[in-house]
Motif scaffolding. Structure first.
Motif, mmCIF file in Angstrom:
data_model
loop_
_atom_site.group_PDB
_atom_site.id
_atom_site.type_symbol
_atom_site.label_atom_id
_atom_site.label_comp_id
_atom_site.label_asym_id
_atom_site.label_seq_id
_atom_site.Cartn_x
_atom_site.Cartn_y
_atom_site.Cartn_z
ATOM 1 N N ARG A 129 44.054 36.561 31.477
ATOM 2 C CA ARG A 129 43.018 37.298 30.740
ATOM 3 C C ARG A 129 41.947 37.818 31.681
ATOM 4 O O ARG A 129 41.456 38.922 31.517
ATOM 5 C CB ARG A 129 42.405 36.414 29.654
ATOM 6 C CG ARG A 129 43.140 36.532 28.333
ATOM 7 C CD ARG A 129 42.428 35.792 27.228
ATOM 8 N NE ARG A 129 43.321 34.784 26.661
ATOM 9 C CZ ARG A 129 43.189 33.475 26.834
ATOM 10 N NH1 ARG A 129 42.168 32.990 27.518
ATOM 11 N NH2 ARG A 129 44.058 32.645 26.301
ATOM 12 N N LYS A 130 41.596 36.994 32.654
ATOM 13 C CA LYS A 130 40.573 37.386 33.627
ATOM 14 C C LYS A 130 40.978 38.678 34.356
ATOM 15 O O LYS A 130 40.144 39.472 34.748
ATOM 16 C CB LYS A 130 40.362 36.251 34.641
ATOM 17 C CG LYS A 130 38.932 36.130 35.131
ATOM 18 C CD LYS A 130 38.767 34.932 36.041
ATOM 19 C CE LYS A 130 39.448 35.142 37.388
ATOM 20 N NZ LYS A 130 39.407 33.935 38.238
ATOM 21 N N LEU A 131 42.286 38.860 34.524
ATOM 22 C CA LEU A 131 42.793 40.047 35.219
ATOM 23 C C LEU A 131 43.037 41.201 34.247
ATOM 24 O O LEU A 131 43.576 42.238 34.628
ATOM 25 C CB LEU A 131 44.100 39.714 35.941
ATOM 26 C CG LEU A 131 43.965 38.730 37.110
ATOM 27 C CD1 LEU A 131 45.315 38.174 37.485
ATOM 28 C CD2 LEU A 131 43.310 39.423 38.292
ATOM 29 N N GLY A 132 42.679 41.001 32.988
ATOM 30 C CA GLY A 132 42.864 42.055 31.999
ATOM 31 C C GLY A 132 44.288 42.157 31.483
ATOM 32 O O GLY A 132 44.679 43.183 30.930
ATOM 33 N N LEU A 133 45.077 41.096 31.697
ATOM 34 C CA LEU A 133 46.461 41.100 31.208
ATOM 35 C C LEU A 133 46.554 40.261 29.937
ATOM 36 O O LEU A 133 46.066 39.136 29.893
ATOM 37 C CB LEU A 133 47.409 40.520 32.266
ATOM 38 C CG LEU A 133 47.596 41.320 33.551
ATOM 39 C CD1 LEU A 133 48.337 40.492 34.589
ATOM 40 C CD2 LEU A 133 48.359 42.612 33.269
ATOM 41 N N LYS A 134 47.183 40.830 28.935
ATOM 42 C CA LYS A 134 47.410 40.080 27.704
ATOM 43 C C LYS A 134 48.350 38.912 28.008
ATOM 44 O O LYS A 134 49.254 39.031 28.825
ATOM 45 C CB LYS A 134 48.039 41.005 26.646
ATOM 46 C CG LYS A 134 47.529 40.756 25.245
ATOM 47 C CD LYS A 134 48.007 41.854 24.304
ATOM 48 C CE LYS A 134 49.494 41.782 24.140
ATOM 49 N NZ LYS A 134 50.089 42.761 23.243
ATOM 50 N N VAL A 135 48.103 37.793 27.337
ATOM 51 C CA VAL A 135 48.923 36.609 27.587
ATOM 52 C C VAL A 135 50.231 36.728 26.812
ATOM 53 O O VAL A 135 50.230 36.790 25.580
ATOM 54 C CB VAL A 135 48.176 35.325 27.179
ATOM 55 C CG1 VAL A 135 49.039 34.098 27.436
ATOM 56 C CG2 VAL A 135 46.853 35.222 27.936
ATOM 57 N N GLU A 150 51.339 43.062 40.292
ATOM 58 C CA GLU A 150 50.932 43.736 41.531
ATOM 59 C C GLU A 150 49.738 44.653 41.269
ATOM 60 O O GLU A 150 48.765 44.655 42.022
ATOM 61 C CB GLU A 150 52.104 44.532 42.118
ATOM 62 C CG GLU A 150 51.800 45.052 43.503
ATOM 63 C CD GLU A 150 52.690 46.212 43.921
ATOM 64 O OE1 GLU A 150 53.554 46.639 43.131
ATOM 65 O OE2 GLU A 150 52.485 46.721 45.036
ATOM 66 N N SER A 151 49.819 45.438 40.187
ATOM 67 C CA SER A 151 48.718 46.342 39.847
ATOM 68 C C SER A 151 47.424 45.579 39.594
ATOM 69 O O SER A 151 46.338 46.067 39.893
ATOM 70 C CB SER A 151 49.055 47.165 38.601
ATOM 71 O OG SER A 151 50.250 47.847 38.786
ATOM 72 N N ALA A 152 47.563 44.381 39.032
ATOM 73 C CA ALA A 152 46.382 43.573 38.707
ATOM 74 C C ALA A 152 45.852 42.827 39.933
ATOM 75 O O ALA A 152 44.820 42.161 39.854
ATOM 76 C CB ALA A 152 46.712 42.588 37.589
ATOM 77 N N GLY A 153 46.575 42.905 41.037
ATOM 78 C CA GLY A 153 46.118 42.231 42.257
ATOM 79 C C GLY A 153 46.467 40.752 42.303
ATOM 80 O O GLY A 153 45.984 40.018 43.159
#
Ligand code: ZN
Length: 136
Positions: free
Chosen positions: A10-16, A64-67
């Motif tokens: 979530r911190k990386l903006g990715l839905k779980v 990868e896009s999210a780092g």
């Protein structure tokens, strides 16, 4: 990584999602720090987990896009992914086995800074890969 995985995503903006959690866990727990999508897929197959290769590719690309991971395109093999949580290191790739060895060498680090400096630049980053084979 000690913090819990859903929070990390979530911190990386990715839905779980379940595949994201499973793949993150695999990358964190595998002894192999440099895994190709095929490696991840095969490990799931071996442990009886149902995650398709296309999903693995997609999730690794999102990571990868999210780092969250770094992708390495080593010559002569599949791209491999590693968690982007470690200290700087360089890589050696065995051209026989495909094994990836990590190393840090202070002399090489210093030398690269000196070279950039000599040309009037500050060194920001570097990527060094040595291709090796077992001594015969
Ligand atoms: Zn590495």
């Amino acid at each position: 990584m000690t913090q819990d995985k859903p929070k990390e995503l979530r911190k990386l903006g990715l839905k779980v999602t379940v595949p994201r959690l499973k793949i993150l866990q695999m990358l964190e727990e595998s002894e192999n720090r440099h895994m190709s999508a095929e490696d991840v897929y095969k490990s799931f197959l071996e442990s009886g987990e149902d995650v398709g290769l296309a999903t693995v590719y997609r999730v690794l690309t999102q990571f990868e896009s999210a780092g969250l991971v770094t992708k390495h395109n080593f010559d002569g093999g599949h791209s491999v992914f590693e968690l982007a949580d470690g200290d700087h290191h360089d890589h050696m790739v065995c051209i026989d086995s495909g094994e990836v060895i990590e190393f840090v060498d202070e002399e090489i680090e210093a030398l690269q800074k000196r070279i950039a400096d000599k040309y009037g630049y500050d060194l920001i980053d570097h990527n060094l890969v040595l291709y090796v084979k077992p001594r015969g």
